[in-house]
Design an enzyme around this catalytic site. Structure first.
Site, PDB file in Angstrom:
ATOM      1  N   GLU A  91       0.821  -1.212   0.000  1.00  0.00           N
ATOM      2  CA  GLU A  91       0.000   0.000   0.000  1.00  0.00           C
ATOM      3  C   GLU A  91       0.857   1.266   0.000  1.00  0.00           C
ATOM      4  O   GLU A  91       1.962   1.280   0.539  1.00  0.00           O
ATOM      5  CB  GLU A  91      -0.911  -0.014   1.238  1.00  0.00           C
ATOM      6  CG  GLU A  91      -1.957  -1.112   1.139  1.00  0.00           C
ATOM      7  CD  GLU A  91      -2.854  -1.213   2.366  1.00  0.00           C
ATOM      8  OE1 GLU A  91      -4.072  -1.299   2.180  1.00  0.00           O
ATOM      9  OE2 GLU A  91      -2.351  -1.220   3.496  1.00  0.00           O
ATOM     10  N   CYS A 106       3.291   8.507   1.310  1.00  0.00           N
ATOM     11  CA  CYS A 106       3.884   7.517   2.200  1.00  0.00           C
ATOM     12  C   CYS A 106       4.029   6.214   1.419  1.00  0.00           C
ATOM     13  O   CYS A 106       3.037   5.693   0.899  1.00  0.00           O
ATOM     14  CB  CYS A 106       2.956   7.353   3.405  1.00  0.00           C
ATOM     15  SG  CYS A 106       3.458   6.082   4.541  1.00  0.00           S
ATOM     16  N   CYS A 113       6.614  -7.245   7.202  1.00  0.00           N
ATOM     17  CA  CYS A 113       7.758  -6.703   7.942  1.00  0.00           C
ATOM     18  C   CYS A 113       8.183  -7.728   8.983  1.00  0.00           C
ATOM     19  O   CYS A 113       7.351  -8.372   9.616  1.00  0.00           O
ATOM     20  CB  CYS A 113       7.369  -5.391   8.619  1.00  0.00           C
ATOM     21  SG  CYS A 113       8.741  -4.642   9.523  1.00  0.00           S
ATOM     22  N   CYS A 117       6.448  -5.120  15.428  1.00  0.00           N
ATOM     23  CA  CYS A 117       6.057  -4.162  16.472  1.00  0.00           C
ATOM     24  C   CYS A 117       4.642  -4.514  16.947  1.00  0.00           C
ATOM     25  O   CYS A 117       3.773  -4.831  16.124  1.00  0.00           O
ATOM     26  CB  CYS A 117       6.109  -2.738  15.942  1.00  0.00           C
ATOM     27  SG  CYS A 117       7.765  -2.268  15.406  1.00  0.00           S
ATOM     28  N   CYS A 120       1.377  -2.797  15.335  1.00  0.00           N
ATOM     29  CA  CYS A 120       1.347  -2.522  13.897  1.00  0.00           C
ATOM     30  C   CYS A 120       0.717  -3.652  13.098  1.00  0.00           C
ATOM     31  O   CYS A 120       1.077  -4.822  13.259  1.00  0.00           O
ATOM     32  CB  CYS A 120       2.777  -2.272  13.421  1.00  0.00           C
ATOM     33  SG  CYS A 120       2.918  -2.130  11.643  1.00  0.00           S
ATOM     34  N   GLY A 161       6.848  -2.125   5.955  1.00  0.00           N
ATOM     35  CA  GLY A 161       8.240  -2.564   5.928  1.00  0.00           C
ATOM     36  C   GLY A 161       9.204  -1.609   6.595  1.00  0.00           C
ATOM     37  O   GLY A 161       8.867  -0.475   6.921  1.00  0.00           O
ATOM     38  N   ASN A 292      -3.485   4.689  16.664  1.00  0.00           N
ATOM     39  CA  ASN A 292      -4.630   4.376  15.795  1.00  0.00           C
ATOM     40  C   ASN A 292      -5.039   2.932  16.019  1.00  0.00           C
ATOM     41  O   ASN A 292      -4.210   2.030  15.894  1.00  0.00           O
ATOM     42  CB  ASN A 292      -4.239   4.557  14.322  1.00  0.00           C
ATOM     43  CG  ASN A 292      -3.894   5.997  14.026  1.00  0.00           C
ATOM     44  OD1 ASN A 292      -4.668   6.895  14.312  1.00  0.00           O
ATOM     45  ND2 ASN A 292      -2.709   6.219  13.494  1.00  0.00           N
ATOM     46  N   CYS A 335      -1.068   5.672  10.408  1.00  0.00           N
ATOM     47  CA  CYS A 335       0.186   5.057  10.813  1.00  0.00           C
ATOM     48  C   CYS A 335      -0.054   3.729  11.553  1.00  0.00           C
ATOM     49  O   CYS A 335      -0.843   3.673  12.485  1.00  0.00           O
ATOM     50  CB  CYS A 335       0.882   6.048  11.731  1.00  0.00           C
ATOM     51  SG  CYS A 335       2.574   5.693  11.964  1.00  0.00           S
TER      52      CYS A 335
HETATM   53  S1  SF4 Z   1       6.187  -1.764   9.475  1.00  0.00           S
HETATM   54 FE1  SF4 Z   1       7.252  -0.390  10.925  1.00  0.00          FE
HETATM   55  S2  SF4 Z   1       5.913  -0.300  12.712  1.00  0.00           S
HETATM   56 FE2  SF4 Z   1       5.243  -2.053  11.494  1.00  0.00          FE
HETATM   57  S3  SF4 Z   1       6.316  -3.839  12.355  1.00  0.00           S
HETATM   58 FE3  SF4 Z   1       7.588  -3.044  10.692  1.00  0.00          FE
HETATM   59  S4  SF4 Z   1       8.999  -1.613  11.662  1.00  0.00           S
HETATM   60 FE4  SF4 Z   1       7.339  -1.992  13.133  1.00  0.00          FE
END
Ligand code: SF4
Length: 345
Positions: A91, A106, A113, A117, A120, A161, A292, A335
């Site tokens: 995206e 963005c 990823c 986190c 996320c 990512g 969020n 975010c």
């Molecule tokens: S995309 Fe960013 S916030 Fe999400 S898990 Fe990966 S490093 Fe963490």
């Protein structure tokens, strides 16, 4: 299938043309048509001779990934879901700023990823693969194709990512973006946002690249950071802060710290004071953002008043503090909400 030239660097295009028995300046012409003029049909590249156009058309193509879905938020934020050649999805989000009138794009740097986190949506997908140079550069190219040269003013690697874990492809895409024969975007209009890959920050400090740096910090001490962001096990806060100081001193620039406030987790007065102490002496700006909501996760959002109270403790202990409004919440474009899901509407 014909080979897609989108993502070829300037030197790769020059080399290709010399391999085809042509001159390097023909390569520069082709490169300019593709990235600057966004012309993808070889027949329209009128300063290339007929035989070059014919040779190129026979084995090559220039194409962007298909847009599988497009959603526009009530606040003007627009989210794009791209379908890549292997059927994966990523995206990009176009985010308007009401105050400045500027548009920020963005972009994503990986499918999924690895860093997981806790807050996320992308992190919950796990790591699937790095994006290629072409898949990264295709995101801003698509925006310009749709909305013209002024489609966006700034670009930030804050989508899906961790950009510093796909360092080479991200930097090669930035070279095309900033090239005077390429997309001609000023390096200072590009921000790499990292979760804290200290090794990558040091590499960036040595690269000579003038792009901006943002750090997703979200915690004022390592124990708390480890709870929210597993990367803190590999790159502890002192190491991260040291890498950031190297970057700020090499470029004499300020870094941006992103700090998402999670209710009852990292939003107390003590956390604000600890955060001020942590960043003391580093030329920086802190962006505060309220969490969020992500489906299936237990974190809560603090109220606007609680965010303001946190900001008041921080400033003027920190040199600059901004409270950022979430954009695109109604389309899951804010975010931490990007998950590359198909047709989620
Ligand atoms: S995309 Fe960013 S916030 Fe999400 S898990 Fe990966 S490093 Fe963490």
């Amino acid at each position: 299938m014909k080979k897609n030239l989108c993502g070829y660097t300037r030197s790769e295009i020059e080399q290709l043309l010399t391999e085809l028995g042509k001159k390097t300046f023909h390569g520069r012409q082709l490169y300019k048509w593709m990235y600057k003029n966004l012309v993808f049909d070889f027949e329209e590249m009128t300063d290339l001779s007929k035989d070059i156009r014919a040779v190129l058309s026979e084995s090559y193509r220039i194409s962007l990934p298909a847009i599988a879905n497009r959603q526009k938020s009530g606040d003007g934020t627009e989210k794009f879901l791209f379908e890549l050649d292997d059927g994966q999805y990523v995206e990009s989000v176009l985010i308007p700023d009401d105050n400045s009138g500027r548009m920020t794009l963005c972009v994503s740097s990986q499918v999924g990823c690895a860093l997981g986190c806790e807050f996320c949506a992308t992190g919950r997908m796990g790591f699937i693969r790095d994006l290629t140079i072409g898949e990264i550069i295709a995101q801003p190219m698509t925006m310009r194709k749709l909305y013209g040269e002024n489609a966006f003013d700034n670009m930030v690697f804050m989508g899906m990512g961790e950009p510093l874990l796909n360092y080479d492809n991200v930097m090669a895409a930035i070279d095309i973006l900033t090239d005077s024969l390429g997309m001609m975007l000023g390096a200072k209009r590009i921000t790499i946002s990292t979760s804290g890959v200290a090794r990558g920050i040091r590499k960036l400090a040595n690269s000579g690249s003038k792009v901006k740096l943002a750090i997703s910090l979200h915690a004022s001490n390592n124990k708390l950071r480890r709870r929210l962001m597993p990367i803190a096990n590999s790159y502890k806060l002192p190491d991260l802060m040291d890498a950031i100081k190297t970057w700020t001193s090499v470029y004499a620039r300020r870094v941006t710290f992103e700090y998402i406030l999670f209710k009852g987790v990292n939003d107390s007065k003590e956390h604000a004071l600890e955060l001020a102490k942590l960043i003391k002496g580093i030329p920086c700006k802190i962006n505060l953002l309220s969490y969020n909501l992500v489906e299936g996760l237990d974190f809560e959002r603090p109220s606007d008043e609680e965010v303001d109270a946190f900001a008041k403790i921080l400033y003027p202990r920190a040199p600059a503090v901004t409270v950022r409004k979430s954009r695109g919440k109604d389309i899951d474009a804010a975010c931490g909400q990007l998950a590359g899901r198909k047709n989620k509407s």
